[in-house]
Motif scaffolding. Sequence first.
Motif, PDB file in Angstrom:
ATOM      1  N   GLN A 192      43.117  10.691  18.196  1.00  0.00           N
ATOM      2  CA  GLN A 192      41.942  10.186  17.499  1.00  0.00           C
ATOM      3  C   GLN A 192      42.298   9.824  16.066  1.00  0.00           C
ATOM      4  OE1 GLN A 192      40.088  14.004  18.293  1.00  0.00           O
ATOM      5  NE2 GLN A 192      39.528  14.128  16.139  1.00  0.00           N
ATOM      6  N   VAL A 193      43.596   9.885  15.751  1.00  0.00           N
ATOM      7  CA  VAL A 193      44.067   9.683  14.381  1.00  0.00           C
ATOM      8  C   VAL A 193      44.312   8.204  14.110  1.00  0.00           C
ATOM      9  CG1 VAL A 193      45.839  10.301  12.697  1.00  0.00           C
ATOM     10  CG2 VAL A 193      45.147  11.966  14.448  1.00  0.00           C
ATOM     11  N   PRO A 194      43.594   7.634  13.127  1.00  0.00           N
ATOM     12  CA  PRO A 194      43.794   6.218  12.785  1.00  0.00           C
ATOM     13  C   PRO A 194      45.130   6.000  12.063  1.00  0.00           C
ATOM     14  CG  PRO A 194      41.942   7.168  11.551  1.00  0.00           C
ATOM     15  CD  PRO A 194      42.538   8.264  12.370  1.00  0.00           C
ATOM     16  N   PHE A 195      45.835   4.961  12.459  1.00  0.00           N
ATOM     17  CA  PHE A 195      47.160   4.644  11.918  1.00  0.00           C
ATOM     18  C   PHE A 195      47.146   4.471  10.401  1.00  0.00           C
ATOM     19  CE2 PHE A 195      47.301   3.357  16.288  1.00  0.00           C
ATOM     20  CZ  PHE A 195      48.602   3.609  16.689  1.00  0.00           C
ATOM     21  N   LEU A 196      46.316   3.572   9.926  1.00  0.00           N
ATOM     22  CA  LEU A 196      46.343   3.237   8.500  1.00  0.00           C
ATOM     23  C   LEU A 196      45.930   4.413   7.630  1.00  0.00           C
ATOM     24  CD1 LEU A 196      44.920  -0.403   8.582  1.00  0.00           C
ATOM     25  CD2 LEU A 196      47.304   0.320   8.330  1.00  0.00           C
ATOM     26  N   ARG A 197      44.877   5.104   8.028  1.00  0.00           N
ATOM     27  CA  ARG A 197      44.433   6.255   7.240  1.00  0.00           C
ATOM     28  C   ARG A 197      45.536   7.300   7.167  1.00  0.00           C
ATOM     29  NH1 ARG A 197      39.449  10.179   8.782  1.00  0.00           N
ATOM     30  NH2 ARG A 197      39.893  11.771   7.246  1.00  0.00           N
ATOM     31  N   TYR A 198      46.164   7.590   8.291  1.00  0.00           N
ATOM     32  CA  TYR A 198      47.236   8.576   8.341  1.00  0.00           C
ATOM     33  C   TYR A 198      48.381   8.173   7.413  1.00  0.00           C
ATOM     34  CZ  TYR A 198      50.635  11.825  10.385  1.00  0.00           C
ATOM     35  OH  TYR A 198      51.571  12.825  10.574  1.00  0.00           O
ATOM     36  N   ASN A 199      48.768   6.917   7.466  1.00  0.00           N
ATOM     37  CA  ASN A 199      49.894   6.442   6.654  1.00  0.00           C
ATOM     38  C   ASN A 199      49.566   6.362   5.173  1.00  0.00           C
ATOM     39  OD1 ASN A 199      51.813   6.193   8.721  1.00  0.00           O
ATOM     40  ND2 ASN A 199      50.877   4.290   9.384  1.00  0.00           N
ATOM     41  N   ASN A 200      48.279   6.279   4.827  1.00  0.00           N
ATOM     42  CA  ASN A 200      47.874   6.192   3.425  1.00  0.00           C
ATOM     43  C   ASN A 200      47.496   7.541   2.818  1.00  0.00           C
ATOM     44  OD1 ASN A 200      48.259   3.410   3.189  1.00  0.00           O
ATOM     45  ND2 ASN A 200      46.262   2.991   4.068  1.00  0.00           N
ATOM     46  N   GLN A 201      47.575   8.595   3.599  1.00  0.00           N
ATOM     47  CA  GLN A 201      47.228   9.929   3.119  1.00  0.00           C
ATOM     48  C   GLN A 201      48.476  10.777   2.943  1.00  0.00           C
ATOM     49  OE1 GLN A 201      42.817  10.682   4.964  1.00  0.00           O
ATOM     50  NE2 GLN A 201      44.475  11.662   6.011  1.00  0.00           N
ATOM     51  N   THR A 202      48.308  11.885   2.241  1.00  0.00           N
ATOM     52  CA  THR A 202      49.405  12.835   2.048  1.00  0.00           C
ATOM     53  C   THR A 202      49.485  13.775   3.246  1.00  0.00           C
ATOM     54  OG1 THR A 202      48.019  14.515   1.000  1.00  0.00           O
ATOM     55  CG2 THR A 202      48.987  12.823  -0.456  1.00  0.00           C
ATOM     56  N   TYR A 203      50.585  14.500   3.328  1.00  0.00           N
ATOM     57  CA  TYR A 203      50.763  15.502   4.386  1.00  0.00           C
ATOM     58  C   TYR A 203      49.617  16.511   4.341  1.00  0.00           C
ATOM     59  CZ  TYR A 203      52.411  19.653   6.739  1.00  0.00           C
ATOM     60  OH  TYR A 203      52.489  20.745   7.556  1.00  0.00           O
ATOM     61  N   ARG A 204      49.229  16.919   3.147  1.00  0.00           N
ATOM     62  CA  ARG A 204      48.140  17.906   3.019  1.00  0.00           C
ATOM     63  C   ARG A 204      46.845  17.390   3.631  1.00  0.00           C
ATOM     64  NH1 ARG A 204      50.262  20.157  -2.278  1.00  0.00           N
ATOM     65  NH2 ARG A 204      50.801  22.261  -1.592  1.00  0.00           N
ATOM     66  N   PHE A 207      43.939  16.778  10.720  1.00  0.00           N
ATOM     67  CA  PHE A 207      43.789  16.121  12.022  1.00  0.00           C
ATOM     68  C   PHE A 207      44.095  17.087  13.171  1.00  0.00           C
ATOM     69  CE2 PHE A 207      44.544  12.078   9.606  1.00  0.00           C
ATOM     70  CZ  PHE A 207      43.307  11.523   9.874  1.00  0.00           C
ATOM     71  N   PHE A 208      44.887  18.121  12.919  1.00  0.00           N
ATOM     72  CA  PHE A 208      45.246  19.056  13.987  1.00  0.00           C
ATOM     73  C   PHE A 208      44.068  19.909  14.455  1.00  0.00           C
ATOM     74  CE2 PHE A 208      49.321  17.624  12.542  1.00  0.00           C
ATOM     75  CZ  PHE A 208      50.031  17.493  13.725  1.00  0.00           C
TER      76      PHE A 208
END
Length: 174
Positions: free
Chosen positions: A132-144, A149-150
Motif C-alpha cells: 500500500q506504499v506509494p512509490f513517490l512518497r516513499y522515495n521523498n521521505q526519510t527512513y524515519r 508503513f510497517f
Amino acid sequence: IKKAQLKRFGMQIRGTYDYPKNLLDATEPVELLYYDGNWDLIFSKSIAIVGTRKPTDEGLRRTRKITDYLVENGFTIVSGLAEGVDTAAHETAIRAKGRTIAVIGTPLDQVYPKKNAELMREIAERHLVISQVPFLRYNNQTYRENRFFFPERNKTMSAIAKATVIIEAGETSG
C-alpha cells in the motif's frame, strides 16, 4: 506513477471497487493497493502468520508446523516478508505447494530485507505480493518517516486474513 513504470515493475493497481469484503470492512480501509502476482488469491481463505525477526529454534519449528497444517487444510498463508517468522511461513507454504501472500511495508520496487529478494520474486511470479506504499512518497521521505508503513502493513494483513497467528513477538512488536 506512470503506466510505463508500472509495466517495468510488472505490477498493477487495485482500488476499493474490486476489494474483498473483509478489506472494505477494515477499521481503516486502504483505498489503493499495488500488487504483483495472482490477484485472485486475495479472495481465498487465508490466515496470517507473523512474529519476531529473530525467532528461537522452537519458534521456527512451530511456524513450519502450523504453516504445513494450514496449507494442508486449504488456507493461503499471509505474512510480511520480514526476516524470521515471516520468511519461514512463506518458504514453508511454498515448499508445501500451498499459496502465500506477502504484504510488504515498502513499495513494490524495494525489497526489505534485501536477502529476501529471490523469495519476493518467487512470490510475485507464483503467488501474490501486495503493497500500500506509494512509490513517490516513499522515495521523498526519510527512513524515519517510512518506518510507519510497517505498522500500516500489519493492519492490511489482518484485514486480508480470517485470523492472525503470532508465533513469537516482543512487547514492542508490530
